[in-house]
Design a protein around this motif. Structure first.
Motif, PDB file in Angstrom:
ATOM      1  N   TYR A  59       1.343   3.500  -3.872  1.00 32.20           N
ATOM      2  CA  TYR A  59       1.658   4.930  -3.900  1.00 32.20           C
ATOM      3  C   TYR A  59       2.434   5.300  -5.154  1.00 32.20           C
ATOM      4  O   TYR A  59       2.197   6.326  -5.780  1.00 32.20           O
ATOM      5  CB  TYR A  59       2.450   5.315  -2.651  1.00 32.20           C
ATOM      6  N   PHE A  60       3.397   4.430  -5.530  1.00 31.64           N
ATOM      7  CA  PHE A  60       4.207   4.715  -6.708  1.00 31.64           C
ATOM      8  C   PHE A  60       3.609   4.133  -7.988  1.00 31.64           C
ATOM      9  O   PHE A  60       4.219   4.208  -9.046  1.00 31.64           O
ATOM     10  CB  PHE A  60       5.630   4.169  -6.511  1.00 31.64           C
ATOM     11  N   GLY A  61       2.426   3.535  -7.873  1.00 32.01           N
ATOM     12  CA  GLY A  61       1.747   3.045  -9.061  1.00 32.01           C
ATOM     13  C   GLY A  61       2.304   1.762  -9.626  1.00 32.01           C
ATOM     14  O   GLY A  61       2.075   1.439 -10.801  1.00 32.01           O
ATOM     15  N   THR A  62       3.009   0.990  -8.833  1.00 34.25           N
ATOM     16  CA  THR A  62       3.574  -0.276  -9.304  1.00 34.25           C
ATOM     17  C   THR A  62       2.495  -1.346  -9.349  1.00 34.25           C
ATOM     18  O   THR A  62       1.683  -1.463  -8.427  1.00 34.25           O
ATOM     19  CB  THR A  62       4.701  -0.736  -8.364  1.00 34.25           C
TER      20      THR A  62
ATOM     21  N   ARG B 283       4.766 -10.993 -11.634  1.00 32.55           N
ATOM     22  CA  ARG B 283       6.085 -10.564 -12.130  1.00 32.55           C
ATOM     23  C   ARG B 283       6.765  -9.635 -11.129  1.00 32.55           C
ATOM     24  O   ARG B 283       7.979  -9.685 -10.952  1.00 32.55           O
ATOM     25  CB  ARG B 283       5.920  -9.881 -13.497  1.00 32.55           C
ATOM     26  N   TRP B 284       5.987  -8.787 -10.479  1.00 28.52           N
ATOM     27  CA  TRP B 284       6.538  -7.906  -9.439  1.00 28.52           C
ATOM     28  C   TRP B 284       7.023  -8.719  -8.245  1.00 28.52           C
ATOM     29  O   TRP B 284       8.093  -8.459  -7.688  1.00 28.52           O
ATOM     30  CB  TRP B 284       5.445  -6.927  -9.007  1.00 28.52           C
TER      31      TRP B 284
ATOM     32  N   PHE C 225       0.802  -1.218   0.000  1.00 30.13           N
ATOM     33  CA  PHE C 225       0.000   0.000   0.000  1.00 30.13           C
ATOM     34  C   PHE C 225       0.843   1.281   0.000  1.00 30.13           C
ATOM     35  O   PHE C 225       0.358   2.316  -0.456  1.00 30.13           O
ATOM     36  CB  PHE C 225      -0.950   0.003   1.195  1.00 30.13           C
ATOM     37  N   THR C 226       2.060   1.207   0.507  1.00 28.68           N
ATOM     38  CA  THR C 226       2.891   2.405   0.499  1.00 28.68           C
ATOM     39  C   THR C 226       3.824   2.403  -0.696  1.00 28.68           C
ATOM     40  O   THR C 226       3.834   3.353  -1.488  1.00 28.68           O
ATOM     41  CB  THR C 226       3.723   2.505   1.798  1.00 28.68           C
ATOM     42  N   LEU C 227       4.594   1.329  -0.855  1.00 28.72           N
ATOM     43  CA  LEU C 227       5.593   1.291  -1.918  1.00 28.72           C
ATOM     44  C   LEU C 227       4.941   1.087  -3.280  1.00 28.72           C
ATOM     45  O   LEU C 227       5.152   1.862  -4.211  1.00 28.72           O
ATOM     46  CB  LEU C 227       6.596   0.164  -1.647  1.00 28.72           C
ATOM     47  N   ALA C 228       4.105   0.025  -3.399  1.00 29.94           N
ATOM     48  CA  ALA C 228       3.557  -0.312  -4.712  1.00 29.94           C
ATOM     49  C   ALA C 228       2.399   0.603  -5.124  1.00 29.94           C
ATOM     50  O   ALA C 228       2.428   1.212  -6.190  1.00 29.94           O
ATOM     51  CB  ALA C 228       3.110  -1.769  -4.706  1.00 29.94           C
TER      52      ALA C 228
END
Length: 349
Positions: A263-266, A271-272, A258-261
């Motif tokens: 927020y940054f739209g990942t 695959r991630w 919720f913060t890294l992915a």
């Protein structure tokens, strides 16, 4: 409240074996300091083309860190008499079991703070500080209280179990099934994930799932405390250690998604998760995700199995029945973990 009597405390003081076991915390702490180096050397061996045996060998030493800590959780809980220092040793061994998600959480937090390349230094500093804190407190040999079971604790335990069952049925079981499909390729995983996301990313259901996870985390912290001040058999130790692991894993995973992915739209697809196209082992940062995820799968199923054992035992099911059921579930958990891990490493059917 039941308090250890002076006679009991004197008995503890004069037991040489107990004194030795009280210092077992040194072993998991040394292992925790070693953990990031094991990952680093495994990655370097893979990149340098040193061979699969060398790469796997270093990786196995990383997996040995939480295993070593778990042995300490079990050994300290199996002692006939429990001192304050022994309790602290067991609690910190529980923390060392959760080294993989703790190191992943640290890495994400440092990344968000734009602190690059200093994960091992910060990790070592934090563990050494914790070691110093424990050394100062253990030298005082604190007197501990042994609380009896109460209605509030039992109600919380029941709520924790019901909540975990609901999360398992609505989210975790489909989620694990989807990860099992990783051995068929990222496209198959993606197809099933898109269907499942219609359910668990529903605007109403998703906040409920998140709140349920936070309840599991907080209630687990309350429930784990009394388990560290009483004697425990092997499966009791596994339930306690796996609970500690899952507590940090939930915190780490929610932060990452919720913060890294988000927020940054990942896109947080398969695959991630497996570090495609480089791969987990080939990437110096992502290699930490291999033990982080794989042990989470095993500890999740083992924790549920041990919880089922407690429920069956409290309902007067025969020991042979709940014992066999628990170990069967744990073995199934090991098989599920092996398949998911193989998929993460690139094995395809």
């Amino acid at each position: 409240m039941l308090t250890a009597t002076p006679a009991a405390r004197n008995s503890i003081e004069t037991q040489p074996a107990s004194v030795v076991f009280e210092w077992l915390w040194l072993l998991p702490f040394a292992a925790a300091l070693y953990y990031p180096w094991a990952l680093l050397w495994s990655n370097q061996a893979h990149v340098a083309g040193a061979g699969s045996l060398v790469t796997v060998g270093w990786m196995l030493t990383a997996y040995a860190v939480p295993l070593t800590a778990f042995v300490c959780v079990y050994v300290t809980g199996a002692q006939p008499l429990i001192s304050g220092r022994l309790v602290l040793a067991r609690r910190l061994a529980c923390l060392a079991v959760a080294v993989p998600p703790a190191f992943t959480l640290l890495g994400v937090l440092l990344y968000l703070m734009k602190i690059y390349g200093h994960d091992i230094a910060v990790w070592s500093g934090l563990w050494l500080a914790l070691t110093g804190y424990f050394t100062m407190h253990s030298s005082t040999r604190p007197i501990i209280n042994f609380p009896t079971s109460n209605n509030a604790y039992r109600r919380l335990r029941v709520a924790h179990g019901i909540s975990s069952l609901a999360i398992m049925l609505v989210f975790l079981a489909p989620h694990l099934f989807n990860h099992l499909l990783g051995v068929f390729g990222a496209d198959v995983h993606r197809t099933v994930m898109d269907v499942l996301r219609v359910v668990y990313r529903n605007a109403i259901l998703e906040p409920i799932i998140i709140l349920a996870f936070f309840f599991q985390l907080l209630s687990g912290l309350v429930l784990i405390r009394p388990k560290t001040i009483s004697r425990a058999d092997l499966l009791d130790a596994l339930q306690t250690a796996s609970g500690a692991y899952l507590t940090l894993f939930i915190a780490s995973h929610i932060n990452s998604v919720f913060t890294l992915a988000r927020y940054f739209g990942t896109e947080t697809d398969y695959r991630w998760a497996v570090g495609d196209p480089v791969g987990l082992v080939a990437d110096a940062w992502s290699i930490r995700l291999l033990p982080h995820y794989s042990l989470a799968v095993f500890f999740l199923i083992a924790h549920l199995a041990c919880g089922m054992r407690v429920v069956m035992r409290n309902h007067h099911v025969r020991p042979a029945v709940y014992g066999a059921s628990t170990w069967t579930a744990i073995i199934i958990g090991g098989l599920v973990t092996a398949v998911i891990t193989a998929g993460m490493l690139g094995a395809r059917v």
